[in-house]
Every structure is written in C-alpha cells, then in structure tokens.
Design a protein around this motif. Structure first.
Motif, mmCIF file in Angstrom:
data_model
loop_
_atom_site.group_PDB
_atom_site.id
_atom_site.type_symbol
_atom_site.label_atom_id
_atom_site.label_comp_id
_atom_site.label_asym_id
_atom_site.label_seq_id
_atom_site.Cartn_x
_atom_site.Cartn_y
_atom_site.Cartn_z
ATOM 1 N N GLU A 206 -6.846 -7.980 17.951
ATOM 2 C CA GLU A 206 -8.163 -8.588 18.163
ATOM 3 C C GLU A 206 -8.849 -8.750 16.810
ATOM 4 N N SER A 207 -8.435 -9.765 16.104
ATOM 5 C CA SER A 207 -8.920 -10.002 14.749
ATOM 6 C C SER A 207 -8.900 -11.495 14.461
ATOM 7 N N ARG A 208 -9.688 -11.916 13.470
ATOM 8 C CA ARG A 208 -9.652 -13.303 13.025
ATOM 9 C C ARG A 208 -9.171 -13.408 11.587
ATOM 10 N N ASN A 209 -8.621 -12.325 11.059
ATOM 11 C CA ASN A 209 -8.190 -12.279 9.665
ATOM 12 C C ASN A 209 -6.684 -12.504 9.538
ATOM 13 N N HIS A 210 -6.311 -13.518 8.788
ATOM 14 C CA HIS A 210 -4.899 -13.764 8.503
ATOM 15 C C HIS A 210 -4.348 -12.664 7.606
ATOM 16 N N VAL A 211 -5.163 -12.190 6.686
ATOM 17 C CA VAL A 211 -4.811 -11.041 5.861
ATOM 18 C C VAL A 211 -5.406 -9.801 6.513
ATOM 19 N N PRO A 212 -4.593 -8.832 6.931
ATOM 20 C CA PRO A 212 -5.135 -7.650 7.605
ATOM 21 C C PRO A 212 -6.020 -6.838 6.666
ATOM 22 N N LEU A 213 -7.087 -6.299 7.206
ATOM 23 C CA LEU A 213 -8.057 -5.554 6.405
ATOM 24 C C LEU A 213 -8.114 -4.096 6.865
ATOM 25 N N PRO A 214 -8.055 -3.156 5.934
ATOM 26 C CA PRO A 214 -8.001 -1.736 6.310
ATOM 27 C C PRO A 214 -9.247 -1.222 7.012
ATOM 28 N N GLN A 215 -10.394 -1.909 6.875
ATOM 29 C CA GLN A 215 -11.599 -1.434 7.547
ATOM 30 C C GLN A 215 -11.653 -1.840 9.021
ATOM 31 N N GLU A 216 -10.736 -2.713 9.439
ATOM 32 C CA GLU A 216 -10.696 -3.112 10.838
ATOM 33 C C GLU A 216 -10.008 -2.050 11.684
ATOM 34 N N GLU A 217 -10.467 -1.924 12.942
ATOM 35 C CA GLU A 217 -9.800 -1.003 13.859
ATOM 36 C C GLU A 217 -8.357 -1.416 14.097
ATOM 37 N N THR A 218 -8.110 -2.723 14.046
ATOM 38 C CA THR A 218 -6.755 -3.212 14.299
ATOM 39 C C THR A 218 -5.771 -2.808 13.201
ATOM 40 N N TRP A 219 -6.294 -2.420 12.037
ATOM 41 C CA TRP A 219 -5.413 -1.968 10.943
ATOM 42 C C TRP A 219 -4.600 -0.760 11.401
ATOM 43 N N THR A 220 -5.274 0.200 12.024
ATOM 44 C CA THR A 220 -4.586 1.405 12.495
ATOM 45 C C THR A 220 -3.554 1.050 13.557
ATOM 46 N N THR A 221 -3.929 0.142 14.449
ATOM 47 C CA THR A 221 -2.980 -0.309 15.476
ATOM 48 C C THR A 221 -1.735 -0.906 14.830
ATOM 49 N N MET A 222 -1.945 -1.767 13.875
ATOM 50 C CA MET A 222 -0.827 -2.420 13.200
ATOM 51 C C MET A 222 0.054 -1.405 12.490
ATOM 52 N N MET A 223 -0.545 -0.499 11.718
ATOM 53 C CA MET A 223 0.239 0.486 10.973
ATOM 54 C C MET A 223 1.040 1.381 11.913
ATOM 55 N N ASN A 224 0.417 1.782 13.023
ATOM 56 C CA ASN A 224 1.124 2.639 13.982
ATOM 57 C C ASN A 224 2.302 1.909 14.612
ATOM 58 N N GLU A 225 2.093 0.652 14.972
ATOM 59 C CA GLU A 225 3.169 -0.130 15.588
ATOM 60 C C GLU A 225 4.332 -0.321 14.618
ATOM 61 N N VAL A 226 4.013 -0.621 13.363
ATOM 62 C CA VAL A 226 5.061 -0.820 12.360
ATOM 63 C C VAL A 226 5.832 0.479 12.138
ATOM 64 N N GLN A 227 5.110 1.596 12.030
ATOM 65 C CA GLN A 227 5.796 2.864 11.789
ATOM 66 C C GLN A 227 6.682 3.252 12.963
ATOM 67 N N LEU A 228 6.193 3.072 14.176
ATOM 68 C CA LEU A 228 6.996 3.381 15.351
ATOM 69 C C LEU A 228 8.248 2.512 15.394
ATOM 70 N N PHE A 229 8.079 1.253 15.051
ATOM 71 C CA PHE A 229 9.219 0.331 15.041
ATOM 72 C C PHE A 229 10.251 0.753 14.017
ATOM 73 N N LEU A 230 9.803 1.053 12.801
ATOM 74 C CA LEU A 230 10.743 1.459 11.743
ATOM 75 C C LEU A 230 11.426 2.771 12.100
ATOM 76 N N ASP A 231 10.685 3.695 12.710
ATOM 77 C CA ASP A 231 11.285 4.962 13.127
ATOM 78 C C ASP A 231 12.393 4.738 14.159
ATOM 79 N N SER A 232 12.198 3.727 15.010
ATOM 80 C CA SER A 232 13.189 3.459 16.057
ATOM 81 C C SER A 232 14.495 2.900 15.475
ATOM 82 N N LEU A 233 14.457 2.424 14.246
ATOM 83 C CA LEU A 233 15.652 1.865 13.627
ATOM 84 C C LEU A 233 16.508 2.922 12.963
ATOM 85 N N GLN A 234 15.958 4.118 12.788
ATOM 86 C CA GLN A 234 16.713 5.165 12.118
ATOM 87 C C GLN A 234 17.916 5.557 12.974
ATOM 88 N N PRO A 235 19.071 5.795 12.317
ATOM 89 C CA PRO A 235 20.273 6.166 13.080
ATOM 90 C C PRO A 235 20.145 7.540 13.722
#
Length: 235
Positions: A206-235
């Motif tokens: 829920e953002s209008r920024n093409h460049v993600p901004l750390p002060q947005e609440e969605t920043w935490t959502t994005m970082m968590n999703e990326v970390q969970l995804f990368l963790d799922s790739l570990q053997p």
C-alpha cells in the motif's frame, strides 16, 4: 545506479552499476535487453557465482528474467520489485501511466540541474513521499552517475524491454512485490508477472513510491517478505 543485486550461498551481496551509469561503460549504442543480460552474466562470472538468487528492481526485472530464462541452472530464486513485462512504449497505457515523451522531456530539460523544476518533478514521480533529504540524495546520485544524453537514451532502451514471451518458462521460485499506486510502473504489470510465472508469490504494498522508503510501514513488510523468501531457498 545498481539495480540488480545477487546473494551467494554465503550471504554476500553483489551489486553493480548498469550499463551507461556509474563506473560501467557509457556505451549504449545498439544495447538491448540481451546486452544487459550479458552484463549480469559478466558480473556473475567475475565473482565466480555458480548458482544464486537475484533481487531486481524496476527495469532490472526484465533483465533478470531474461537471464533466468537463458541460464535456469544458475538462478535459484528471484525477487522482483516494481518491475514490468513490457516497457511503456510497447504496452497500452493504463490510467495514471506516465507516457514516454513526458518522462523524456523531464530528463532532457532538467537532468544535471539539481534545483530545476524538471528534475524535481522527475524524482517526485519515483518517490512522492520522500523527505527533502531523500529527494536531494536521489537527485545527486542521478546527476553524478549518468549524463543527460545517456539518461534519455537509457530510458528509451528500457521502455522497449519485453519479456512477455519468457514468463511461462521461468522456473526458479519467484517473489513479486509491487506498490499498488506506483506512478512509474503500474501495478497491473506486477500482477501479470505474478500470474504468468509459475508458482510466483505476489505481495502488494500500500504505497505510491516506486523507490521504497524506510519510513513507510510497507518497508518492514517488504523486508520481512524478502528475508522469508531468501531463507526458504537455503538447502
């Protein structure tokens, strides 16, 4: 600016300046999406990366997809943020989509002029909710890393990227993230990516920024999703 990032199995982050920017070659003559994929291959080869996940943002998304199609054995995961299937020149304009001539006009009129209304308007399209300090930093980075001529030429090249014919062949696990009110790349492009790539997970922000901004609440959502995804790739 570095638009594609990759992580190897030791969690080392590799970033590079795309063609025409930063310390990379300024030669954009005849460049197309395959040339940009060749650049990604050269960076991976130079760092002895055999198999790795890729984080790609904006115009780097079609480049990463082309690379994954060509070398599926080398990519074990894709995070695609704010990307697109077809550049704005090749797709039907969506409501609120910014046409190519408008963007090129802003670049040609104000690139390299940090206080000009043109460059300020251009950067505001990318991140309308940025602080004055963030906007100033964004302007400084762009004006110091690419010339006005190359900025316009690069924009013309990436606005013609088209990976619509490769989506169904993409096999690595894929996470697609897109700001729902992105003015640079409409959210429909993110939805197409997620629907056409087999098994892709789609996360709208829920953002209008093409460049993600750390002060947005969605920043935490994005970082968590990326970390969970990368963790799922570990053997």
């Amino acid at each position: 600016r570095p638009l594609i990032e990759s992580l190897d199995c030791k969690n080392t982050l590799y970033r590079y300046d795309q063609r025409g920017t930063g310390l990379s070659s300024r030669d954009l003559e005849g460049a197309d999406i395959d040339a940009f994929a060749d650049d990604l291959e050269a960076v991976a080869d130079a760092n002895n990366l055999d198999r790795f996940p890729i984080f790609a943002a904006s115009q780097a998304v079609p480049v990463a997809l082309r690379f994954a199609q060509r070398y599926p054995e080398r990519v074990n995961g894709l995070v695609l943020y704010g990307g697109y299937v077809k550049g704005r020149v090749l797709r039907e304009a969506a409501p609120g989509d910014i046409d190519e001539e408008t963007v090129l006009g802003l670049i040609r009129a104000g690139w390299g002029k940090a206080e000009s209304p043109y460059i300020n308007a251009f950067t505001t399209l990318f991140m309308p909710d940025a602080t004055p300090a963030q906007l100033a930093s964004f302007v400084k980075m762009h004006t110091e890393t690419i010339s006005p001529e190359n900025a316009a030429r690069l924009r013309q090249i990436i606005d013609r990227f088209d990976v619509s014919d490769v989506l169904t062949s993409i096999r690595p696990p894929t996470l697609v993230i897109h700001a729902v009110a992105d003015a640079m790349q409409p959210v429909e492009q993110g939805r197409i990516l997620a629907s056409e790539i087999e098994g892709a997970r789609y996360v709208p922000l829920e953002s209008r920024n093409h460049v993600p901004l750390p002060q947005e609440e969605t920043w935490t959502t994005m970082m968590n999703e990326v970390q969970l995804f990368l963790d799922s790739l570990q053997p």
